[in-house]
Enzyme design. Structure first.
Site, PDB file in Angstrom:
ATOM      1  CB  CYS A 272      -0.978   0.028   1.170  1.00  0.00           C
ATOM      2  SG  CYS A 272      -1.129  -1.453   2.130  1.00  0.00           S
ATOM      3  NE  ARG A 301       1.971  -9.150   4.969  1.00  0.00           N
ATOM      4  CZ  ARG A 301       0.671  -9.032   4.692  1.00  0.00           C
ATOM      5  NH1 ARG A 301      -0.199  -9.817   5.321  1.00  0.00           N
ATOM      6  NH2 ARG A 301       0.246  -8.148   3.800  1.00  0.00           N
ATOM      7  CD  GLN A 319      -1.601  -8.694   0.177  1.00  0.00           C
ATOM      8  OE1 GLN A 319      -0.771  -7.800   0.309  1.00  0.00           O
ATOM      9  NE2 GLN A 319      -2.414  -9.036   1.139  1.00  0.00           N
ATOM     10  CG  ASP A 321      -2.219  -5.245  -2.274  1.00  0.00           C
ATOM     11  OD1 ASP A 321      -3.390  -5.192  -1.896  1.00  0.00           O
ATOM     12  OD2 ASP A 321      -1.247  -4.928  -1.574  1.00  0.00           O
ATOM     13  CG  HIS A 323      -4.231  -0.020  -2.791  1.00  0.00           C
ATOM     14  ND1 HIS A 323      -3.100  -0.736  -3.143  1.00  0.00           N
ATOM     15  CD2 HIS A 323      -4.403  -0.222  -1.460  1.00  0.00           C
ATOM     16  CE1 HIS A 323      -2.609  -1.330  -2.070  1.00  0.00           C
ATOM     17  NE2 HIS A 323      -3.375  -1.039  -1.042  1.00  0.00           N
ATOM     18  CE  LYS A 403     -11.904  -8.019   8.168  1.00  0.00           C
ATOM     19  NZ  LYS A 403     -10.716  -8.876   8.232  1.00  0.00           N
ATOM     20  CG  HIS A 449      -6.143  -1.445   1.668  1.00  0.00           C
ATOM     21  ND1 HIS A 449      -4.787  -1.245   1.524  1.00  0.00           N
ATOM     22  CD2 HIS A 449      -6.574  -0.497   2.532  1.00  0.00           C
ATOM     23  CE1 HIS A 449      -4.418  -0.224   2.273  1.00  0.00           C
ATOM     24  NE2 HIS A 449      -5.481   0.249   2.902  1.00  0.00           N
TER      25      HIS A 449
END
Length: 575
Positions: A272, A301, A319, A321, A323, A403, A449
């Site tokens: 992000c 991670r 990921q 991902d 946005h 979410k 996200h």
């Protein structure tokens, strides 16, 4: 035997019965905790005796005797001093006792000769527990900390009826056959190396090809649905992570920094902040919004070694991902489109049972209440428009926004979370994101996200188990295999292979000196969807004898007919 108890209560009671059985068989045992879980229950023990699978039979046999005795579960409360006396010689329980805040009631439950520090609730007596089964033994660090002693954990499960238990055990047997770690080796899809490090995946050619197909489909669909793709670095300066808040709030999940030019850099745990930096590269106008930016971004991670589990829990993963940055006026339509798109992609991989879960504003949250109300309303409307039943988790949202999680059911009924659609009121504030509105003034954009598949590694593991390694034709690393009956047909088989490859299909050729039966068994074991047999008659006629994994024996087809059949199956994403 009553069936009115929640499954969680029944299973927690079964954990106490297991502890009583262990105490009877091993009087010197020290106990930690024994909670219910989604799949059953467990209890952690400190024993001098190293438990083996055979021990489970003796413990389970004694549990069933205890259940038959209908021993009551008796609750009583004591003072802290009395509790300390009762738990003398039980160091793990004494630590759990210390966790109970001053002034809170300290309760115990007695079941026969076993007395346990416990909040409850429990069934009335052991006869209410139903059918039980002990399933496995594992090691578990006390409080999950590798610096603490290793305890022995016994897993089990319990159901109201024997029929429900047997159905569950059948599902677990099927799950073991589908275990992606086992199939990953058998089908040569991926692996791990002690030299590389735990939780870091090595993709073998066949697995890498499937991953490529997933990524290519993902990219094509994103472009088709109005997204643009980004690529961002794997590392970033510490100042970036300080601004984002990760240094303060997510430091335990990040790896130690590396020094470059006397500055600290971290490998990224999230994508992000990089996407925000792209946004901040110049002044934005409301006319540009919404922006839909997506990236297959690899992140790192820290996960404890005991938590690692094949592809499902790793330390480095990619990921999928995205946005969405938009104006408040367009948020409802954007969320509706994100949800529609997410459902369509999940369904294209063969997942038809999908359930949304909506998490709303917690007690402590950032962002104005009216923004939360707008966000939650847009999430609700999107779910309603899709005609799905939604489970609401009141107060279960992150502090930075509500979410929706989408959970899919696989072929044997297990639920997996894939998509997350997460509002974020925090990062736009921390990075001071703005756009110039129609009024010529600066405004704060909304930011969402969205991880659609979650991570490619985890999603790949789910797919392997869902399909039991037998990928549908559009994802199969080898879509067809030519099986010449003898060496006399090899040259024809090579020509057929070249022609089918020229048409865009992934076709293998079995050249081993083995009988046709052995070749067929080998292809089936490797889950090849189409087996194309070429004997003397087929070679002369310019055909192949087709066997399909779904339809069985199809018969003779020329290459044009076969190619058209396979093309339609690929285009329709037939499972």
């Amino acid at each position: 035997m009553s069936s009115n108890y929640p499954l969680e209560t029944l299973r927690h009671s079964a954990a106490h019965v297991m502890a009583l059985a262990v105490k009877t068989l091993y009087p010197d045992a020290k106990f930690d905790i024994g909670p219910a879980t989604d799949q059953g229950f467990y209890y952690d023990f400190d024993l001098e005796h190293r438990l083996v699978t055979e021990d489970l039979k003796a413990i389970e046999k004694l549990m069933k005797k205890i259940i038959g005795r209908r021993l009551p579960f008796e609750r009583f409360e004591v003072s802290r001093e009395e509790a300390e006396t009762m738990l003398a010689g039980q160091p793990y329980k004494l630590e759990r006792l210390a966790d109970i805040p001053e002034g809170e009631a300290i309760s115990f439950y007695r079941t026969g000769e076993f007395v346990d520090l416990c909040r409850g609730p429990h069934v009335t007596d052991t006869g209410d527990i139903g059918a039980v089964k002990l399933t496995s033994i594992a090691g578990s660090y006390f409080r999950g900390d590798e610096k603490n002693p290793m305890l022995q954990r016994i897993y089990g499960t319990a159901f109201t009826t024997e029929a429900e238990l047997q159905e569950y055990l059948h599902r677990m047997e099927e799950a073991a056959k589908r275990d992606h770690r086992k199939l990953g080796v058998e089908l040569d899809l991926f692996g791990f190396s002690d030299q590389v490090g735990p939780g870091l995946v090595l993709w073998h050619p066949r697995g890498a090809l499937v991953r490529h197909l997933i990524e290519s489909y993902w990219k094509e669909e994103h472009y088709r649905n109005g997204y643009e793709l980004l690529y961002t670095p794997h590392i970033g300066q510490s100042t970036l992570w300080e601004t984002s808040g990760h240094i303060n709030f997510y430091r335990d999940g990040m790896y130690s920094p590396m020094q470059i030019d006397e500055k600290d850099y971290f490998v990224k745990p999230m994508n992000c902040p990089f996407h925000i930096e792209v946004y901040q590269s110049r002044l934005r106008s409301y006319r540009e919004l919404p922006l839909r930016w997506a990236e297959l971004g690899t992140v790192y991670r820290y996960e404890k070694s005991g938590a690692l589990h094949g592809l499902l829990r790793v330390r480095g993963f990619t990921q999928d991902d995205a946005h969405i940055i938009c104006t408040p006026e367009s948020i409802e339509s954007e969320i509706a489109e994100v949800l529609r798109f997410s459902l369509a992609v999940n369904r294209s991989f063969g997942f038809t049972q999908i359930k949304p879960y909506l998490a709303t504003r917690p007690a402590k949250a950032v962002g104005e209440p009216e923004r939360w109300e707008t966000a939650i309303r847009s999430l609700r409307k999107a779910v309603e428009a899709c005609g799905l039943d939604c489970e609401v988790d009141e107060g279960g949202g992150a502090f930075y926004g509500p979410k929706i999680d989408l959970k899919i059911k696989d072929a044997i009924g297990r639920e997996w979370q894939t998509t997350t659609i997460q509002f974020d009121f925090n990062l736009p504030e921390r990075f001071d994101m703005t756009y110039i509105g129609e009024d010529g003034k600066k405004h704060r954009p909304y930011m969402v996200h969205r991880a659609l598949l979650g991570s490619l590694e985890r999603f790949f593991g789910i797919l392997v188990e869902h399909y039991a390694g037998a990928f549908p034709l559009w994802l199969a690393p080898e879509q067809a295999r030519l099986l010449p009956v003898s060496d006399a047909q090899l040259e024809t088989a090579r020509k057929f292979q070249a022609e089918l490859r020229a048409r865009g299909f992934r076709v293998g050729l079995d050249t081993q000196a083995a009988g046709l039966g052995a070749k067929i068994r080998s292809a089936r074991q490797e889950r090849v969807p189409y087996l194309l047999v070429i004997g003397e008659r087929e070679a002369a006629a310019g055909t192949v004898s087709v066997r399909n994994r779904r339809e069985g024996e199809i018969g003779a087809m020329n290459l044009a007919e076969l190619a058209e059949k396979m093309r339609l199956e690929v285009a329709n994403k037939t499972v």
